[in-house]
Design a protein around this motif. Sequence first.
Motif, short mmCIF file in Angstrom:
data_model
loop_
_atom_site.label_atom_id
_atom_site.label_comp_id
_atom_site.label_asym_id
_atom_site.label_seq_id
_atom_site.Cartn_x
_atom_site.Cartn_y
_atom_site.Cartn_z
N TRP A 111 -10.70 -9.24 -19.57
CA TRP A 111 -10.00 -8.50 -20.62
C TRP A 111 -8.91 -9.34 -21.24
O TRP A 111 -8.19 -10.05 -20.55
CB TRP A 111 -9.39 -7.21 -20.06
N ASP A 112 -8.76 -9.20 -22.53
CA ASP A 112 -7.67 -9.86 -23.26
C ASP A 112 -6.79 -8.75 -23.83
O ASP A 112 -7.14 -8.09 -24.81
CB ASP A 112 -8.22 -10.74 -24.38
N TRP A 113 -5.64 -8.54 -23.19
CA TRP A 113 -4.79 -7.41 -23.57
C TRP A 113 -3.86 -7.73 -24.74
O TRP A 113 -2.96 -6.96 -25.05
CB TRP A 113 -3.98 -6.93 -22.37
N ARG A 114 -4.11 -8.86 -25.42
CA ARG A 114 -3.33 -9.10 -26.63
C ARG A 114 -3.73 -8.13 -27.73
O ARG A 114 -2.97 -7.91 -28.68
CB ARG A 114 -3.52 -10.55 -27.10
N ARG A 115 -4.92 -7.57 -27.64
CA ARG A 115 -5.41 -6.57 -28.57
C ARG A 115 -5.92 -5.36 -27.79
O ARG A 115 -6.19 -5.46 -26.59
CB ARG A 115 -6.56 -7.12 -29.43
N PRO A 116 -6.04 -4.19 -28.42
CA PRO A 116 -6.60 -3.03 -27.75
C PRO A 116 -7.98 -3.33 -27.17
O PRO A 116 -8.73 -4.16 -27.71
CB PRO A 116 -6.67 -1.98 -28.85
N VAL A 117 -8.30 -2.68 -26.05
CA VAL A 117 -9.59 -2.88 -25.38
C VAL A 117 -10.49 -1.68 -25.67
O VAL A 117 -10.03 -0.52 -25.65
CB VAL A 117 -9.38 -3.06 -23.86
N LEU A 118 -11.78 -1.95 -25.93
CA LEU A 118 -12.73 -0.89 -26.25
C LEU A 118 -13.67 -0.63 -25.07
O LEU A 118 -14.19 -1.58 -24.47
CB LEU A 118 -13.59 -1.28 -27.47
N TYR A 119 -13.86 0.65 -24.73
CA TYR A 119 -14.91 1.04 -23.80
C TYR A 119 -16.15 1.34 -24.65
O TYR A 119 -16.13 2.23 -25.50
CB TYR A 119 -14.52 2.28 -23.00
N VAL A 120 -17.22 0.60 -24.40
CA VAL A 120 -18.42 0.74 -25.21
C VAL A 120 -19.55 1.29 -24.34
O VAL A 120 -19.88 0.73 -23.29
CB VAL A 120 -18.84 -0.62 -25.80
N ARG A 121 -20.12 2.41 -24.77
CA ARG A 121 -21.27 3.00 -24.08
C ARG A 121 -22.54 2.74 -24.89
O ARG A 121 -22.51 2.10 -25.94
CB ARG A 121 -21.07 4.52 -23.90
N ASP A 122 -23.65 3.28 -24.40
CA ASP A 122 -24.93 3.09 -25.09
C ASP A 122 -24.92 3.68 -26.50
O ASP A 122 -25.58 3.18 -27.41
CB ASP A 122 -26.06 3.71 -24.28
N ASN A 123 -24.16 4.77 -26.64
CA ASN A 123 -24.13 5.45 -27.95
C ASN A 123 -22.94 5.01 -28.80
O ASN A 123 -22.59 5.69 -29.76
CB ASN A 123 -24.11 6.97 -27.76
N GLY A 124 -22.33 3.90 -28.46
CA GLY A 124 -21.25 3.38 -29.28
C GLY A 124 -19.91 3.34 -28.57
O GLY A 124 -19.83 3.40 -27.34
N ILE A 125 -18.83 3.24 -29.34
CA ILE A 125 -17.48 3.14 -28.79
C ILE A 125 -17.06 4.50 -28.22
O ILE A 125 -17.11 5.52 -28.91
CB ILE A 125 -16.49 2.69 -29.88
N ASP A 126 -16.65 4.49 -26.96
CA ASP A 126 -16.27 5.75 -26.30
C ASP A 126 -14.76 5.97 -26.33
O ASP A 126 -14.29 7.09 -26.50
CB ASP A 126 -16.75 5.73 -24.85
N GLN A 127 -13.99 4.92 -26.15
CA GLN A 127 -12.54 5.07 -26.06
C GLN A 127 -11.86 3.74 -26.35
O GLN A 127 -12.43 2.67 -26.13
CB GLN A 127 -12.14 5.55 -24.65
N ILE A 128 -10.64 3.81 -26.86
CA ILE A 128 -9.84 2.62 -27.10
C ILE A 128 -8.53 2.74 -26.33
O ILE A 128 -7.88 3.80 -26.35
CB ILE A 128 -9.55 2.45 -28.60
N VAL A 129 -8.16 1.65 -25.64
CA VAL A 129 -6.92 1.64 -24.86
C VAL A 129 -6.03 0.52 -25.38
O VAL A 129 -6.45 -0.65 -25.40
CB VAL A 129 -7.20 1.44 -23.36
N THR A 130 -4.84 0.85 -25.80
CA THR A 130 -3.91 -0.16 -26.31
C THR A 130 -3.12 -0.77 -25.16
O THR A 130 -3.00 -0.18 -24.08
CB THR A 130 -2.93 0.45 -27.31
N PRO A 131 -2.56 -1.96 -25.36
CA PRO A 131 -1.72 -2.57 -24.32
C PRO A 131 -0.58 -1.65 -23.89
O PRO A 131 -0.26 -1.57 -22.70
CB PRO A 131 -1.20 -3.84 -24.99
N ALA A 132 0.05 -0.95 -24.84
CA ALA A 132 1.15 -0.05 -24.49
C ALA A 132 0.67 1.09 -23.59
O ALA A 132 1.35 1.48 -22.63
CB ALA A 132 1.79 0.52 -25.76
#
Length: 491
Positions: free
Chosen positions: A76-97
Amino acid sequence: MERITFQTVHPDTAAADAGQQLANCHCIVIQKSGNYYTIEQHEAGLLSGEGTIGEWLERSGWLPSSAVQAEGEGDWDWRRPVLYVRDNGIDQIVTPAMRIRLLTGYFHTLAETINDSVTAVDREGTVLFWNTTAEETFGISREKIIGQKIGDHFQAESLVLNSVLQHGQIVRGEYHRPNETNHVLINASPVVVDGNIAGGISTEHDITNMMKLNEELDSALPMHIQAKDPFSSITGSDPKLAASLEAARKAAHANMPVHLTGEPGSGKEMMAQAIHFSGSKAAEPFVAMNCSVVPESLLEMELFGYGNDSQTGKLNQARGGTLFIGDIDKLPAPLRDRLFASTEHVRLITASSSPIVLDQTMAITIDIPPLRNRKEDILPLVETFLKEFSAKYNKPMDTISPDAALMFTEHDWPGNVRELRNVIERCVLLGDGPVLTKKHLPEDMARPAKTDEAAAIEQALQKTYGNKSAAATLLGISRGTLYNKMKEYGL
């Protein structure tokens, strides 16, 4: 954890239009050349110039976001928000904060869940965290210490955390005395970020009460024998006991290392005291330590000293005299080896209730037979203890009735001499009148003793988990006979 609202934007979308979409969500996501790019609402002002959002990403050198399928997966590179990606697309976004808040919450919960004091400091030793147990242990509130230098509240030169910050060392289970009041076992580690020490964290297990208890126990060490004629205090005419006493007398005058064996309560410490006070070291200290009652993490410190202070160790306290180590089979082998190699200035007597292979420095082994195998010694011991406790409690109970005497001799005494002594003390303390009778005895002694046959039946029932048919087969008797015998023995 809060969820970020987002919209996906095609890389051919005009940059100005993409900026307008940010007014309706927390974040926009652009997928381009196999990478995901995220732009948060507070960054909308950066979207300037003509062209598409894809072109803007190239011109600005915008960093892509890490895309993962599960927690802990990938780099993971926490300089930018991290995306959880499932089979049906982006599930959730988590920001560094958000991630920082989550990890901070986990750390605080963990630190307040454990029973030890937890301290966290930055590179300069400023306290960043101080849990409730630390407040209770050291009597310093969070308000008074957080934001302050840890050295302002403790002796700076004695602080383990200072050493951790300076040298990056890891400390595990080390005895520590941060002030005049507290004794602790400390674990400490540096917090390393990008190869540099950014701070330190310690946990401290308070052993102050345990240290005080040890001091009280040491100062109140019971004297089981008469110093003027030590071996006369060990009553008995049993031939095996007589042989053990004779060997002990010889060992006492030779100042030889001795290992005592025998069941719990058989009188091993009593024998050790008799050996010490009959020898040339009688005027020197007799120091005892039982390995079964000292936590394993403290055994080394109890023997050799706490921290750098060897004066606090039992080995040094017994210098010139005798060190008695009870239940030495509970002492780890490396510590036994170190102990045997450190007895130049002390006479060592060890004891165990279980078989143990000891170092060859153990010159003589003396076995103390269990009380149930020396029935003839029971009543003389009863008389001895009656005299002792009658005098101690000023209650003239100095004789025993025939029915009580019979019960004493028929009892198996699994706790040996110690159990017998405790029973007599209880009888004298709680009883009345000059004669110890059957009514003074504990209830378990008043019950008839089980015969060997009854014990065999009980054992068979245990092995067959209560199945009477199987137990009868195991015993070689009929099921009816088994029922009759169970009724006879009250099983």
